[in-house]
Design a protein around this motif. Structure first.
Motif, PDB file in Angstrom:
ATOM      1  N   ALA A  90       0.827  -1.208   0.000  1.00  0.00           N
ATOM      2  CA  ALA A  90       0.000   0.000   0.000  1.00  0.00           C
ATOM      3  C   ALA A  90       0.864   1.262   0.000  1.00  0.00           C
ATOM      4  CB  ALA A  90      -0.934  -0.010   1.213  1.00  0.00           C
ATOM      5  N   LEU A  91       1.852   1.317   0.881  1.00  0.00           N
ATOM      6  CA  LEU A  91       2.712   2.494   0.974  1.00  0.00           C
ATOM      7  C   LEU A  91       3.520   2.696  -0.311  1.00  0.00           C
ATOM      8  CD1 LEU A  91       4.117   2.105   4.619  1.00  0.00           C
ATOM      9  CD2 LEU A  91       2.392   3.738   3.831  1.00  0.00           C
ATOM     10  N   GLY A  92       4.089   1.598  -0.813  1.00  0.00           N
ATOM     11  CA  GLY A  92       4.917   1.689  -2.014  1.00  0.00           C
ATOM     12  C   GLY A  92       4.134   2.142  -3.228  1.00  0.00           C
ATOM     13  N   GLN A  93       2.895   1.659  -3.370  1.00  0.00           N
ATOM     14  CA  GLN A  93       2.108   2.002  -4.549  1.00  0.00           C
ATOM     15  C   GLN A  93       1.506   3.391  -4.473  1.00  0.00           C
ATOM     16  OE1 GLN A  93       3.716  -0.426  -6.245  1.00  0.00           O
ATOM     17  NE2 GLN A  93       1.996   0.066  -7.564  1.00  0.00           N
ATOM     18  N   VAL A  94       1.178   3.854  -3.278  1.00  0.00           N
ATOM     19  CA  VAL A  94       0.747   5.256  -3.157  1.00  0.00           C
ATOM     20  C   VAL A  94       1.904   6.168  -3.564  1.00  0.00           C
ATOM     21  CG1 VAL A  94       0.048   7.099  -1.574  1.00  0.00           C
ATOM     22  CG2 VAL A  94      -1.006   4.844  -1.380  1.00  0.00           C
ATOM     23  N   GLY A  95       3.116   5.844  -3.085  1.00  0.00           N
ATOM     24  CA  GLY A  95       4.292   6.621  -3.461  1.00  0.00           C
ATOM     25  C   GLY A  95       4.539   6.598  -4.953  1.00  0.00           C
ATOM     26  N   LYS A  96       4.421   5.429  -5.556  1.00  0.00           N
ATOM     27  CA  LYS A  96       4.646   5.321  -7.004  1.00  0.00           C
ATOM     28  C   LYS A  96       3.580   6.100  -7.774  1.00  0.00           C
ATOM     29  CE  LYS A  96       6.488   1.536  -8.437  1.00  0.00           C
ATOM     30  NZ  LYS A  96       6.738   0.125  -8.847  1.00  0.00           N
ATOM     31  N   SER A  97       2.347   6.109  -7.254  1.00  0.00           N
ATOM     32  CA  SER A  97       1.278   6.888  -7.889  1.00  0.00           C
ATOM     33  C   SER A  97       1.604   8.374  -7.868  1.00  0.00           C
ATOM     34  CB  SER A  97      -0.058   6.642  -7.164  1.00  0.00           C
ATOM     35  OG  SER A  97      -0.451   5.292  -7.282  1.00  0.00           O
ATOM     36  N   MET A  98       2.216   8.841  -6.770  1.00  0.00           N
ATOM     37  CA  MET A  98       2.594  10.255  -6.695  1.00  0.00           C
ATOM     38  C   MET A  98       3.628  10.608  -7.761  1.00  0.00           C
ATOM     39  SD  MET A  98       0.675  11.442  -4.368  1.00  0.00           S
ATOM     40  CE  MET A  98      -0.520  10.127  -4.741  1.00  0.00           C
ATOM     41  N   LEU A  99       4.544   9.688  -8.016  1.00  0.00           N
ATOM     42  CA  LEU A  99       5.555   9.929  -9.046  1.00  0.00           C
ATOM     43  C   LEU A  99       4.912   9.942 -10.431  1.00  0.00           C
ATOM     44  CD1 LEU A  99       8.540  10.444  -9.477  1.00  0.00           C
ATOM     45  CD2 LEU A  99       8.914   7.975  -9.574  1.00  0.00           C
ATOM     46  N   ILE A 100       3.927   9.074 -10.652  1.00  0.00           N
ATOM     47  CA  ILE A 100       3.181   9.080 -11.919  1.00  0.00           C
ATOM     48  C   ILE A 100       2.415  10.390 -12.069  1.00  0.00           C
ATOM     49  CG2 ILE A 100       1.269   8.024 -13.182  1.00  0.00           C
ATOM     50  CD1 ILE A 100       2.136   5.328 -11.988  1.00  0.00           C
ATOM     51  N   TYR A 101       1.754  10.821 -10.983  1.00  0.00           N
ATOM     52  CA  TYR A 101       1.030  12.094 -11.009  1.00  0.00           C
ATOM     53  C   TYR A 101       1.976  13.253 -11.345  1.00  0.00           C
ATOM     54  CZ  TYR A 101      -3.142  10.110  -8.694  1.00  0.00           C
ATOM     55  OH  TYR A 101      -4.278   9.395  -8.375  1.00  0.00           O
ATOM     56  N   ALA A 102       3.145  13.249 -10.717  1.00  0.00           N
ATOM     57  CA  ALA A 102       4.120  14.315 -10.958  1.00  0.00           C
ATOM     58  C   ALA A 102       4.557  14.322 -12.416  1.00  0.00           C
ATOM     59  CB  ALA A 102       5.330  14.141 -10.038  1.00  0.00           C
ATOM     60  N   CYS A 103       4.710  13.139 -12.973  1.00  0.00           N
ATOM     61  CA  CYS A 103       5.100  13.005 -14.381  1.00  0.00           C
ATOM     62  C   CYS A 103       3.989  13.537 -15.290  1.00  0.00           C
ATOM     63  CB  CYS A 103       5.382  11.531 -14.666  1.00  0.00           C
ATOM     64  SG  CYS A 103       6.358  11.243 -16.144  1.00  0.00           S
ATOM     65  N   ILE A 104       2.748  13.212 -14.970  1.00  0.00           N
ATOM     66  CA  ILE A 104       1.605  13.704 -15.751  1.00  0.00           C
ATOM     67  C   ILE A 104       1.494  15.224 -15.614  1.00  0.00           C
ATOM     68  CG2 ILE A 104      -0.916  13.654 -15.965  1.00  0.00           C
ATOM     69  CD1 ILE A 104      -0.817  10.722 -15.062  1.00  0.00           C
ATOM     70  N   ASP A 105       1.758  15.718 -14.402  1.00  0.00           N
ATOM     71  CA  ASP A 105       1.697  17.166 -14.177  1.00  0.00           C
ATOM     72  C   ASP A 105       2.726  17.903 -15.032  1.00  0.00           C
ATOM     73  OD1 ASP A 105       0.806  19.542 -12.455  1.00  0.00           O
ATOM     74  OD2 ASP A 105       2.981  19.540 -12.174  1.00  0.00           O
ATOM     75  N   ARG A 106       3.915  17.345 -15.188  1.00  0.00           N
ATOM     76  CA  ARG A 106       4.936  17.961 -16.048  1.00  0.00           C
ATOM     77  C   ARG A 106       4.445  18.009 -17.492  1.00  0.00           C
ATOM     78  NH1 ARG A 106       7.194  21.312 -13.547  1.00  0.00           N
ATOM     79  NH2 ARG A 106       5.214  21.039 -12.488  1.00  0.00           N
ATOM     80  N   TYR A 107       3.728  16.963 -17.904  1.00  0.00           N
ATOM     81  CA  TYR A 107       3.160  16.957 -19.259  1.00  0.00           C
ATOM     82  C   TYR A 107       2.134  18.075 -19.412  1.00  0.00           C
ATOM     83  CZ  TYR A 107      -0.325  15.738 -22.772  1.00  0.00           C
ATOM     84  OH  TYR A 107      -1.227  15.802 -23.811  1.00  0.00           O
ATOM     85  N   MET A 108       1.267  18.248 -18.406  1.00  0.00           N
ATOM     86  CA  MET A 108       0.224  19.274 -18.488  1.00  0.00           C
ATOM     87  C   MET A 108       0.823  20.677 -18.460  1.00  0.00           C
ATOM     88  SD  MET A 108      -2.994  17.730 -16.306  1.00  0.00           S
ATOM     89  CE  MET A 108      -2.121  17.604 -14.740  1.00  0.00           C
TER      90      MET A 108
END
Length: 306
Positions: A90-108
């Motif tokens: 749970a902890l690892g995947q929430v963290g990985k989701s934040m990195l994905i979100y950050a990556c998507i945010d850079r795209y936006m």
């Protein structure tokens, strides 16, 4: 002395404590430095990532640094047995989701389309963070349901072991890696288009700090991919060889165990390394870190004079 003992003894004695100590301190610095950028969406994601990394280091560090006492209790306690897979997942995947979100945010942020840029808001980010936390509290529940204590051993069925290996390979590793690569590529394409058309204005010009955030995220993604690839591979190999060998040779089992433990160490390093990755890759982060020390020094100096 077995190969496992020779390899794991120094890892548990030195490497895990070092990662735990410097990783926790580093994540605290990340929280402090990015807390100064509260209006930046990407910084918010990275702060949540730092919290998840901090908690992951504390929990997984305990299970690895104190294996004898922990394992003995876990074998007998059904609650600890079920949580030993659930909490890190749970902890690892929430963290990985934040990195994905950050990556998507850079795209936006780098998009020339105002409608796409408009989605990069703090309010939207908070909704996405809550969704990620809820999803990863619910999705790994199968690890609680299908893990049990049998004859004093914390174990799982052969069928569930197959499912867990495929789940780890596809959901935890393959899909996030595809997301990382896709949105990094799209972000770089956005930046090329902006440069090619020379449309540099207040709406689409990336300030140095924004550029540094992109470099910082790409650096962490590269580190993430290279250090997590061994875990699903060795899991899949261990599953396949169960059906290839009638009885696995002892030396082969020892080698598998060592590689599996090394893969866990690499996963652990993912939560300990971000601060050092940021420090090496981003000029604005280094400046923020230096400024933090200057501020602390001045406050200490003032308190002493008082």
């Amino acid at each position: 002395m077995s190969l496992v003992s020779i390899v794991m003894s120094p890892i548990r004695t030195y490497l895990y404590p070092i990662c735990l100590t410097f990783g926790c301190i580093g994540n605290i610095f990340i929280l402090i430095i990015f807390n100064q950028q509260r209006t930046n969406v990407c910084s918010l994601y990275l702060r949540v990532l730092a919290v998840m990394n901090f908690l992951y280091l504390l929990y997984s560090g305990f299970t690895q640094i104190f294996p004898a006492s922990y394992i003995n209790v876990t074998m007998k306690d059904i609650v600890l047995c079920k949580l030993q897979y659930y909490i890190p997942s749970a902890l690892g995947q929430v963290g990985k989701s934040m990195l994905i979100y950050a990556c998507i945010d850079r795209y936006m942020v780098t998009s020339e389309r105002a409608l796409v840029r408009a989605f990069s808001t703090i309010k939207q980010a908070k909704y996405l963070i809550v969704i990620a936390i809820l999803v990863w509290l619910i999705l790994p529940i199968h690890t609680i349901v299908f893990t049990y204590v049998d004859q004093g051993q914390c174990t799982k069925s052969a069928t569930y072991s197959i499912f867990l290996t495929l789940y780890s390979l596809i959901v935890i590793n393959l899909i996030p890696t595809i997301m990382f690569i896709l949105f990094t590529y799209l972000t770089l394409q956005n930046m090329k288009q902006v440069g090619r058309r020379a449309r540099i204005n207040t709406k689409n010009f990336l300030q140095q700090r924004e550029r540094d955030l992109l470099i910082l995220i790409i650096s962490e993604i590269i580190f993430q991919i290279t250090t997590t690839i061994l875990y699903p591979i060795i899991q899949f190999e261990m599953l396949i060889t169960q059906y290839i060998f009638e009885v696995k040779p002892y030396n082969y089992i020892q080698l598998e165990t060592v590689l599996f433990q090394i893969s866990l160490l690499l996963l652990y390093m993912n939560s300990a390394a971000p601060f050092f990755i940021y420090l090496l890759s981003a000029k604005s982060f280094r400046q923020g870190f230096i400024q933090l020390f200057i501020t602390l020094y001045n406050r200490m100096k003032q308190s002493i004079h008082i």
